[in-house]
Design a protein around this motif. Structure first.
Motif, PDB file in Angstrom:
ATOM      1  N   LEU A 244      46.595 -32.663 -12.803  1.00 31.91           N
ATOM      2  CA  LEU A 244      45.923 -31.389 -12.534  1.00 31.91           C
ATOM      3  C   LEU A 244      44.695 -31.544 -11.652  1.00 31.91           C
ATOM      4  CD1 LEU A 244      46.186 -29.692 -16.053  1.00 31.91           C
ATOM      5  CD2 LEU A 244      47.498 -29.151 -13.983  1.00 31.91           C
ATOM      6  N   ASP A 245      44.094 -32.749 -11.632  1.00 28.40           N
ATOM      7  CA  ASP A 245      42.914 -32.966 -10.803  1.00 28.40           C
ATOM      8  C   ASP A 245      43.221 -32.766  -9.316  1.00 28.40           C
ATOM      9  OD1 ASP A 245      44.494 -35.299 -11.410  1.00 28.40           O
ATOM     10  OD2 ASP A 245      43.111 -36.457 -10.190  1.00 28.40           O
ATOM     11  N   ASN A 246      44.506 -32.836  -8.938  1.00 29.65           N
ATOM     12  CA  ASN A 246      44.900 -32.664  -7.538  1.00 29.65           C
ATOM     13  C   ASN A 246      45.149 -31.204  -7.162  1.00 29.65           C
ATOM     14  OD1 ASN A 246      45.265 -35.524  -6.473  1.00 29.65           O
ATOM     15  ND2 ASN A 246      46.480 -35.596  -8.346  1.00 29.65           N
ATOM     16  N   TRP A 247      45.017 -30.291  -8.123  1.00 27.22           N
ATOM     17  CA  TRP A 247      45.395 -28.897  -7.898  1.00 27.22           C
ATOM     18  C   TRP A 247      44.206 -27.944  -8.008  1.00 27.22           C
ATOM     19  CZ3 TRP A 247      50.170 -27.650  -6.120  1.00 27.22           C
ATOM     20  CH2 TRP A 247      51.113 -28.677  -6.126  1.00 27.22           C
ATOM     21  N   VAL A 248      43.037 -28.426  -7.588  1.00 29.77           N
ATOM     22  CA  VAL A 248      41.837 -27.592  -7.613  1.00 29.77           C
ATOM     23  C   VAL A 248      41.547 -27.082  -6.202  1.00 29.77           C
ATOM     24  CG1 VAL A 248      40.924 -28.937  -9.535  1.00 29.77           C
ATOM     25  CG2 VAL A 248      40.240 -29.504  -7.200  1.00 29.77           C
ATOM     26  N   SER A 249      40.616 -26.167  -6.116  1.00 29.98           N
ATOM     27  CA  SER A 249      40.255 -25.576  -4.827  1.00 29.98           C
ATOM     28  C   SER A 249      39.698 -26.622  -3.868  1.00 29.98           C
ATOM     29  CB  SER A 249      39.204 -24.478  -5.023  1.00 29.98           C
ATOM     30  OG  SER A 249      39.700 -23.447  -5.844  1.00 29.98           O
ATOM     31  N   ARG A 250      40.164 -26.564  -2.639  1.00 31.99           N
ATOM     32  CA  ARG A 250      39.607 -27.329  -1.522  1.00 31.99           C
ATOM     33  C   ARG A 250      39.723 -28.847  -1.686  1.00 31.99           C
ATOM     34  NH1 ARG A 250      37.242 -22.592  -2.377  1.00 31.99           N
ATOM     35  NH2 ARG A 250      36.554 -21.301  -0.634  1.00 31.99           N
ATOM     36  N   SER A 251      40.686 -29.260  -2.488  1.00 36.33           N
ATOM     37  CA  SER A 251      41.013 -30.670  -2.546  1.00 36.33           C
ATOM     38  C   SER A 251      42.132 -30.955  -1.555  1.00 36.33           C
ATOM     39  CB  SER A 251      41.445 -31.063  -3.961  1.00 36.33           C
ATOM     40  OG  SER A 251      41.409 -32.464  -4.138  1.00 36.33           O
ATOM     41  N   ASN A 252      42.458 -32.224  -1.359  1.00 37.21           N
ATOM     42  CA  ASN A 252      43.539 -32.649  -0.467  1.00 37.21           C
ATOM     43  C   ASN A 252      43.277 -32.324   0.994  1.00 37.21           C
ATOM     44  OD1 ASN A 252      45.232 -33.449  -2.785  1.00 37.21           O
ATOM     45  ND2 ASN A 252      45.347 -31.241  -3.153  1.00 37.21           N
ATOM     46  N   TYR A 253      42.004 -32.328   1.397  1.00 37.77           N
ATOM     47  CA  TYR A 253      41.672 -32.081   2.802  1.00 37.77           C
ATOM     48  C   TYR A 253      41.626 -33.411   3.548  1.00 37.77           C
ATOM     49  CZ  TYR A 253      40.409 -27.177   1.953  1.00 37.77           C
ATOM     50  OH  TYR A 253      40.438 -25.836   1.637  1.00 37.77           O
ATOM     51  N   PRO A 254      42.479 -33.606   4.556  1.00 36.68           N
ATOM     52  CA  PRO A 254      42.482 -34.864   5.301  1.00 36.68           C
ATOM     53  C   PRO A 254      41.196 -35.068   6.094  1.00 36.68           C
ATOM     54  CG  PRO A 254      44.556 -33.692   5.588  1.00 36.68           C
ATOM     55  CD  PRO A 254      43.601 -32.739   4.941  1.00 36.68           C
ATOM     56  N   ALA A 255      40.811 -36.323   6.227  1.00 40.24           N
ATOM     57  CA  ALA A 255      39.708 -36.688   7.104  1.00 40.24           C
ATOM     58  C   ALA A 255      40.160 -36.572   8.559  1.00 40.24           C
ATOM     59  CB  ALA A 255      39.243 -38.112   6.809  1.00 40.24           C
ATOM     60  N   LEU A 256      39.206 -36.445   9.448  1.00 41.52           N
ATOM     61  CA  LEU A 256      39.498 -36.411  10.873  1.00 41.52           C
ATOM     62  C   LEU A 256      39.891 -37.801  11.362  1.00 41.52           C
ATOM     63  CD1 LEU A 256      39.439 -35.014  13.664  1.00 41.52           C
ATOM     64  CD2 LEU A 256      36.983 -35.538  13.764  1.00 41.52           C
ATOM     65  N   ASN A 257      40.947 -37.873  12.158  1.00 41.22           N
ATOM     66  CA  ASN A 257      41.441 -39.052  12.876  1.00 41.22           C
ATOM     67  C   ASN A 257      42.454 -39.873  12.086  1.00 41.22           C
ATOM     68  OD1 ASN A 257      39.905 -38.566  15.206  1.00 41.22           O
ATOM     69  ND2 ASN A 257      38.132 -39.609  14.306  1.00 41.22           N
ATOM     70  N   VAL A 258      43.411 -40.375  12.826  1.00 46.01           N
ATOM     71  CA  VAL A 258      44.376 -41.366  12.364  1.00 46.01           C
ATOM     72  C   VAL A 258      43.971 -42.677  13.022  1.00 46.01           C
ATOM     73  CG1 VAL A 258      46.805 -42.024  12.309  1.00 46.01           C
ATOM     74  CG2 VAL A 258      46.165 -39.599  12.239  1.00 46.01           C
ATOM     75  N   VAL A 259      43.895 -43.769  12.259  1.00 43.12           N
ATOM     76  CA  VAL A 259      43.431 -45.039  12.811  1.00 43.12           C
ATOM     77  C   VAL A 259      44.420 -46.148  12.488  1.00 43.12           C
ATOM     78  CG1 VAL A 259      40.985 -44.404  12.735  1.00 43.12           C
ATOM     79  CG2 VAL A 259      42.028 -45.536  10.758  1.00 43.12           C
ATOM     80  N   GLN A 260      44.487 -47.144  13.361  1.00 44.37           N
ATOM     81  CA  GLN A 260      45.366 -48.285  13.118  1.00 44.37           C
ATOM     82  C   GLN A 260      44.686 -49.237  12.149  1.00 44.37           C
ATOM     83  OE1 GLN A 260      46.992 -50.035  16.645  1.00 44.37           O
ATOM     84  NE2 GLN A 260      48.084 -51.659  15.543  1.00 44.37           N
ATOM     85  N   THR A 261      45.428 -49.675  11.121  1.00 42.15           N
ATOM     86  CA  THR A 261      44.883 -50.575  10.112  1.00 42.15           C
ATOM     87  C   THR A 261      45.744 -51.820   9.931  1.00 42.15           C
ATOM     88  OG1 THR A 261      45.947 -49.151   8.454  1.00 42.15           O
ATOM     89  CG2 THR A 261      43.587 -48.859   8.804  1.00 42.15           C
ATOM     90  N   GLY A 262      46.652 -52.084  10.843  1.00 34.80           N
ATOM     91  CA  GLY A 262      47.490 -53.273  10.793  1.00 34.80           C
ATOM     92  C   GLY A 262      48.370 -53.317  12.014  1.00 34.80           C
ATOM     93  N   PRO A 263      49.028 -54.450  12.269  1.00 32.48           N
ATOM     94  CA  PRO A 263      49.873 -54.575  13.460  1.00 32.48           C
ATOM     95  C   PRO A 263      50.974 -53.522  13.536  1.00 32.48           C
ATOM     96  CG  PRO A 263      49.519 -56.716  12.439  1.00 32.48           C
ATOM     97  CD  PRO A 263      48.981 -55.698  11.482  1.00 32.48           C
ATOM     98  N   GLU A 264      51.438 -53.066  12.385  1.00 28.04           N
ATOM     99  CA  GLU A 264      52.523 -52.086  12.360  1.00 28.04           C
ATOM    100  C   GLU A 264      52.151 -50.833  11.583  1.00 28.04           C
ATOM    101  OE1 GLU A 264      55.432 -54.508  10.492  1.00 28.04           O
ATOM    102  OE2 GLU A 264      55.864 -55.691  12.300  1.00 28.04           O
ATOM    103  N   GLU A 265      50.865 -50.683  11.241  1.00 30.49           N
ATOM    104  CA  GLU A 265      50.451 -49.636  10.299  1.00 30.49           C
ATOM    105  C   GLU A 265      49.302 -48.798  10.840  1.00 30.49           C
ATOM    106  OE1 GLU A 265      49.440 -50.302   5.780  1.00 30.49           O
ATOM    107  OE2 GLU A 265      47.571 -50.403   6.938  1.00 30.49           O
ATOM    108  N   MET A 266      49.338 -47.514  10.513  1.00 29.07           N
ATOM    109  CA  MET A 266      48.204 -46.629  10.743  1.00 29.07           C
ATOM    110  C   MET A 266      47.878 -45.928   9.437  1.00 29.07           C
ATOM    111  SD  MET A 266      50.057 -43.728  13.093  1.00 29.07           S
ATOM    112  CE  MET A 266      51.405 -42.703  12.491  1.00 29.07           C
TER     113      MET A 266
END
Length: 469
Positions: free
Chosen positions: A320-342
């Protein structure tokens, strides 16, 4: 103001040059037969940072993550306020660092005395309401001044303050570029993002507006980050209106001519928790009567978003902690964190003592793919030209699957030496694979000519293509 026009008519030959194309829309696709564009969902990698400092609080949000040549920088809103008051100096812009995008620490910067101590990670304070939604970026403009390596916008609509520009030489020490707001026509009541567009050759800002009772997005452009064009409202194609609380539009780092927008979709009044459940979780009483999730859309410039996918990109998690107001907002930007991963980061457990930043991972280019089942399918592209001399693909197949590539002329006639029969049978799962035809990979003779691709697939996914040198 001064931006290059990116609009391309369907009747024109697409100039791919050596740019990577990811299949987030139908820009390059002419026909799909027993194949489709599939949205993929990130893998939950767990919590990377709790907002647990006394000056951070339960209302930490509007995060930005920047990969600064291998040093990862995170910015987010903190504050002492217990009622989320955006117009007081009880809000701050906080900062964290990481060497890998996975393990984060909060440096004691000693810049501002907060709650009786200089030992804190605050990079901006005492300039309300700017820190309510301060949104920085690393300026990729080749003509940017060295002491303005980083830029940011922040502000609100109250008293027509608008968005105020800031600059920094190091991402830590910030100062106003102008005293007043430079964009004043908007609602601004969320994260308003900006960046240098390599493809449009100007600064672009996407910001919050309201239209017909919905939270929407508008856009303005600038060549100097001070003088901005008149705002233009974004369009979303023939899709139903939704509340886009944040949009987080940014150039995808492996294909910067394509902007990905991974934002927060707000569902006002869509209540999941009871009052008793909210009290048990210690959710702030004003923040449990709505819910949110993360969506995915894209743009290639101008005032158009492509919303090929209306389904959630990241669903709220179990609990239920995931179902409150204004949660689950993504941060700005996608970044590479490994040779094959972002990685993508998401603010969760909003308005709760457990508020935190969570990391999600994907394969490079893996937002979407052209996908075909075991029975087989194919994609035919629109006419295009290229400047590279090799075709690189990012793909995966099953052990029983395969991909073959045919190059055709603009009328769809297979070119001698580049037919499906000449193509190698591609089996595997690789970020980078060079396509061969009868043991040759050199496409020099086709550079600058108008061609199409016919890609035959069986139990396979194609994430991106690029004609590289």
């Amino acid at each position: 103001m001064g931006c290059k026009n990116k609009e391309v008519s369907n009747s024109e030959v697409i100039q791919l040059e050596d740019k990577r194309e990811i299949f987030v829309d139908h820009y390059l696709i002419d026909k799909l037969e027993n194949a489709s564009i599939q949205l993929h969902h990130p893998n939950d990698e767990g919590i990377v940072m709790y907002f647990d400092k006394p000056w951070e609080g339960v209302f930490c949000t509007y995060s930005t993550v920047i990969n600064d040549n291998g040093l990862y920088r995170a910015y987010y809103r903190g504050g002492l306020s217990v009622d989320n008051e955006p117009y007081s100096n009880e809000e701050f812009t906080c900062y964290a660092e990481s060497k890998d995008g996975i393990h984060w620490y909060k440096p004691d910067l000693g810049l501002y005395e907060i709650n009786g101590t200089l030992e804190n990670n605050v990079v901006l304070a005492n300039e309300a309401p700017v820190h309510h939604n301060f949104s920085p970026f690393l300026d990729e403009n080749p003509n940017a001044l060295p002491d303005q390596k980083f830029k940011a916008l922040g502000g609100t609509i109250r008293e027509k303050i608008g968005l105020i520009p800031y600059t920094s030489p190091d991402g830590i020490h910030w100062k106003k570029l102008t005293d007043g707001g430079v964009i004043k026509e908007g609602a601004f009541d969320s994260q308003n993002v900006s960046f240098w567009s390599e493809s449009e050759q100007c600064y672009v800002c996407y910001f919050r507006t309201f239209s017909n009772g919905y939270r929407t997005v508008s856009r303005a452009t600038s060549t100097d980050f001070i003088n901005w064009s008149e705002p233009v409202e974004m369009t979303y194609g023939d899709t139903p209106p939704e509340h886009l609380y944040t949009q987080q539009t940014s150039p995808y780092f492996r294909a910067p001519h394509i902007y990905v927008a991974i934002g927060g979709r707000f569902m006002p009044g869509r209540q999941v928790l009871t009052k008793e459940q909210a009290e048990e979780l210690n959710v702030n009483p004003g923040y449990f009567k709505d819910c949110s999730d993360a969506f995915f859309m894209t743009s290639r410039g101008g005032n158009e978003y492509d919303r090929t996918f209306m389904e959630a990109f990241i669903r709220p998690g179990i609990g239920l902690d995931n179902w409150v107001s204004r949660s689950n907002y993504p941060a700005l930007n996608v970044v590479q964190t490994g040779p094959e991963e972002m990685s993508i980061y998401v603010n969760q457990d909003y308005a709760q003592p457990t508020a935190h930043l969570r990391r999600y991972s994907m394969r490079l280019d893996g937002f979407t793919s052209v996908s075909a089942p075991y029975s087989g399918g194919e994609m035919i592209t629109k006419p295009f030209s290229f400047t590279g001399n090799q075709l690189e693909i990012n793909y995966s197949t099953s052990a029983a699957g395969e991909i073959r590539v045919e190059i055709q002329d603009e009328k769809g006639v297979p070119l001698s030496g580049y037919t499906l029969e000449d193509s190698q049978e591609i089996i595997g799962n690789e970020i980078s694979r060079i396509v061969h035809w009868n043991h040759t990979k050199d496409l020099t003779e086709l550079r600058g000519k108008t061609v199409r691709l016919r890609i035959s697939m069986k139990d396979a996914d194609l994430y991106s293509i690029r004609f590289k040198n």
